[in-house]
Motif scaffolding. Sequence first.
Motif, PDB file in Angstrom:
ATOM      1  N   THR A   1      34.356  51.551  47.637  1.00 58.37           N
ATOM      2  CA  THR A   1      33.046  51.530  48.197  1.00 58.37           C
ATOM      3  C   THR A   1      32.650  52.810  49.034  1.00 58.37           C
ATOM      4  OG1 THR A   1      33.225  49.387  48.498  1.00 58.37           O
ATOM      5  CG2 THR A   1      31.486  50.278  49.863  1.00 58.37           C
ATOM      6  N   GLU A   2      31.500  53.275  48.865  1.00 55.25           N
ATOM      7  CA  GLU A   2      31.109  54.687  49.208  1.00 55.25           C
ATOM      8  C   GLU A   2      31.558  54.690  50.901  1.00 55.25           C
ATOM      9  OE1 GLU A   2      27.087  57.067  49.473  1.00 55.25           O
ATOM     10  OE2 GLU A   2      27.051  55.258  48.414  1.00 55.25           O
ATOM     11  N   ASP A   3      32.133  55.975  51.267  1.00 57.54           N
ATOM     12  CA  ASP A   3      32.354  56.013  52.754  1.00 57.54           C
ATOM     13  C   ASP A   3      33.502  55.558  53.068  1.00 57.54           C
ATOM     14  OD1 ASP A   3      30.186  57.710  53.074  1.00 57.54           O
ATOM     15  OD2 ASP A   3      28.925  55.990  53.770  1.00 57.54           O
ATOM     16  N   SER A   4      34.263  54.901  52.253  1.00 59.37           N
ATOM     17  CA  SER A   4      35.536  53.997  52.725  1.00 59.37           C
ATOM     18  C   SER A   4      36.826  54.368  52.038  1.00 59.37           C
ATOM     19  CB  SER A   4      35.238  52.389  52.464  1.00 59.37           C
ATOM     20  OG  SER A   4      35.151  52.177  51.269  1.00 59.37           O
ATOM     21  N   ARG A   5      37.618  54.059  52.792  1.00 59.07           N
ATOM     22  CA  ARG A   5      39.380  54.382  52.233  1.00 59.07           C
ATOM     23  C   ARG A   5      39.815  52.881  51.684  1.00 59.07           C
ATOM     24  NH1 ARG A   5      44.963  56.873  54.479  1.00 59.07           N
ATOM     25  NH2 ARG A   5      44.674  55.125  55.822  1.00 59.07           N
ATOM     26  N   HIS A   6      39.721  52.551  50.379  1.00 60.92           N
ATOM     27  CA  HIS A   6      40.348  51.697  49.744  1.00 60.92           C
ATOM     28  C   HIS A   6      41.960  51.624  49.774  1.00 60.92           C
ATOM     29  CE1 HIS A   6      41.126  48.289  46.975  1.00 60.92           C
ATOM     30  NE2 HIS A   6      39.850  48.269  46.066  1.00 60.92           N
ATOM     31  N   VAL A   7      42.471  50.617  50.126  1.00 59.70           N
ATOM     32  CA  VAL A   7      44.066  50.904  50.520  1.00 59.70           C
ATOM     33  C   VAL A   7      44.855  49.942  49.378  1.00 59.70           C
ATOM     34  CG1 VAL A   7      44.076  51.618  52.763  1.00 59.70           C
ATOM     35  CG2 VAL A   7      44.126  48.959  52.249  1.00 59.70           C
ATOM     36  N   TYR A   8      43.956  49.431  48.189  1.00 58.23           N
ATOM     37  CA  TYR A   8      44.774  48.930  47.281  1.00 58.23           C
ATOM     38  C   TYR A   8      45.937  48.010  47.462  1.00 58.23           C
ATOM     39  CZ  TYR A   8      41.345  52.013  44.771  1.00 58.23           C
ATOM     40  OH  TYR A   8      40.351  52.537  44.294  1.00 58.23           O
ATOM     41  N   HIS A   9      45.614  46.955  48.254  1.00 56.57           N
ATOM     42  CA  HIS A   9      46.733  45.954  48.293  1.00 56.57           C
ATOM     43  C   HIS A   9      46.915  45.253  46.854  1.00 56.57           C
ATOM     44  CE1 HIS A   9      48.716  42.531  49.574  1.00 56.57           C
ATOM     45  NE2 HIS A   9      47.842  41.715  49.168  1.00 56.57           N
ATOM     46  N   LEU A  10      45.809  45.274  46.037  1.00 57.04           N
ATOM     47  CA  LEU A  10      45.705  44.650  44.726  1.00 57.04           C
ATOM     48  C   LEU A  10      44.809  45.669  43.957  1.00 57.04           C
ATOM     49  CD1 LEU A  10      45.297  41.054  45.449  1.00 57.04           C
ATOM     50  CD2 LEU A  10      47.258  42.090  44.797  1.00 57.04           C
ATOM     51  N   TYR A  11      45.299  45.925  42.616  1.00 56.42           N
ATOM     52  CA  TYR A  11      44.505  46.728  41.708  1.00 56.42           C
ATOM     53  C   TYR A  11      43.946  45.664  40.733  1.00 56.42           C
ATOM     54  CZ  TYR A  11      42.979  50.099  38.411  1.00 56.42           C
ATOM     55  OH  TYR A  11      41.951  51.055  37.794  1.00 56.42           O
ATOM     56  N   VAL A  12      42.604  45.342  40.800  1.00 57.48           N
ATOM     57  CA  VAL A  12      42.174  44.168  40.132  1.00 57.48           C
ATOM     58  C   VAL A  12      41.105  44.587  39.163  1.00 57.48           C
ATOM     59  CG1 VAL A  12      40.889  42.079  40.129  1.00 57.48           C
ATOM     60  CG2 VAL A  12      42.381  42.710  42.021  1.00 57.48           C
ATOM     61  N   ILE A  13      41.471  44.263  37.883  1.00 60.16           N
ATOM     62  CA  ILE A  13      40.580  44.544  36.703  1.00 60.16           C
ATOM     63  C   ILE A  13      39.968  43.359  36.223  1.00 60.16           C
ATOM     64  CG2 ILE A  13      41.978  46.727  36.225  1.00 60.16           C
ATOM     65  CD1 ILE A  13      43.138  44.768  33.743  1.00 60.16           C
ATOM     66  N   GLN A  14      38.780  43.578  35.234  1.00 56.93           N
ATOM     67  CA  GLN A  14      38.439  42.412  34.705  1.00 56.93           C
ATOM     68  C   GLN A  14      38.366  42.435  33.187  1.00 56.93           C
ATOM     69  OE1 GLN A  14      34.579  40.404  35.703  1.00 56.93           O
ATOM     70  NE2 GLN A  14      34.554  41.622  37.791  1.00 56.93           N
ATOM     71  N   VAL A  15      38.764  41.465  32.491  1.00 52.65           N
ATOM     72  CA  VAL A  15      38.916  41.537  31.049  1.00 52.65           C
ATOM     73  C   VAL A  15      38.393  40.035  30.655  1.00 52.65           C
ATOM     74  CG1 VAL A  15      41.022  42.908  30.744  1.00 52.65           C
ATOM     75  CG2 VAL A  15      41.307  40.694  30.930  1.00 52.65           C
ATOM     76  N   ASP A  16      37.940  40.056  29.064  1.00 54.66           N
ATOM     77  CA  ASP A  16      37.422  38.783  28.698  1.00 54.66           C
ATOM     78  C   ASP A  16      38.523  37.684  28.500  1.00 54.66           C
ATOM     79  OD1 ASP A  16      34.905  39.739  28.526  1.00 54.66           O
ATOM     80  OD2 ASP A  16      34.973  40.494  26.582  1.00 54.66           O
ATOM     81  N   ASN A  17      39.257  37.806  27.609  1.00 57.33           N
ATOM     82  CA  ASN A  17      40.077  36.686  27.571  1.00 57.33           C
ATOM     83  C   ASN A  17      41.500  36.954  28.451  1.00 57.33           C
ATOM     84  OD1 ASN A  17      40.582  38.945  26.035  1.00 57.33           O
ATOM     85  ND2 ASN A  17      41.053  38.098  24.070  1.00 57.33           N
TER      86      ASN A  17
END
Length: 366
Positions: A276-292
């Motif tokens: 998100t703009e103006d923020s520091r994401h600390v990636y507790h989880l790295y979440v992607i989206q895929v179809d199947n």
Amino acid sequence: MKVPFLDLKAQYSSIKDEIDAAVSAVIQETAFISGKFAEQFEEAFANYLGVDHCIGCANGTDAIEMALAAIGLQPDDEVIVPANSFIATSEAVTTAGGRVVFADVDPTSYNITVETITPKITDKTKAVIAVHLYGNPVDMDPIIDIAGRQNLKIFEDSAQAHGALYKGRHIGTIGDAGTFSFYPGKNLGAYGDAGAIVTNNAEINVFCRRIKNHGRLDKFDHELEGRNSRLDGIQGAILEVKLKHLEKWLEGRRSVAERYNELLSDVAGLTLPVQTEDSRHVYHLYVIQVDNRDEVRSRLKERGVSTGVHYPVALPFLGAYQHLKHSPADFPVAHRAMSRILSLPMCPELSQEQIEYVAENVKACL
Ligand SMILES: *Cc1c(COP(=O)(O)O)cnc(C)c1O
């Protein structure tokens, strides 16, 4: 190659001497429950966040429940929580005596927004719990704004977001109170259960300090009935050691995420996490989206890559909330995401070779 989802042993090996000495000091001084080591950590964590009070407690779920209890929920009082979170968030509303009201989430941040919560606000709404899911800060300003106008309390469930920043401010310090979990797998994890409430509000501080310790501040001054939800000395000492390394580990998580982003950008059929703009994401989880998703996940497993799903069933559709009779159309974003999200291996100890191996195999498995 084998890529674990996270590697707590590798982290321990890197700080073994410090941890072993800290645990030994607690045992030498027999400061097992609350006491010096728990207090030292409370102070260090409050300083790190830049907040007046940190109240250590037994776990992150109790932290949410006690922070909510501080505002004295009545049986019909409603608390808005995101449709996509760990059940602890909504569970704490019920155990604190309130009624859970779910709000859908944003399709790119997976967090609640002012748009998703506004239609859920009624005369009975007392509070909103903003969950900084996966380590990505909620866009707080518009939520704080509407809360001010409607007289709602804002709690930040920061269990996945230690050290995340929103417009330069630490997550957990923006609402009326923030809550943390130090479950071992969290970004700042103990070697057992532990949690904390943080706040700049003196009344919430005193209330939570009392109820976490049988309603007392001093030995026999039980002004009310509380419970036992104290932070123990060994966890406090371990957390104090680990806090000194937190910034380095968060930067490690952020570089793993950056590398995944480079390797996986422009891959058709893949949605990557967005900071998100103006923020520091600390990636507790790295979440992607895929179809199947389920197929991709099992193919990755065959190739030695462990993944997770956070969460396979969005909260409104769990057995525990059947009585609310929600349908997928009530939470279209959370419902669509639950069959598509996939959490890739994430911890600061991942090697460049492991990151590349994960990325190559994600592409191959699509
Ligand atoms: C882990 C977690 C909790 C609960 O923490 P515990 O310490 O396990 O009780 C609450 N909320 C979220 C979002 C979490 O990820």
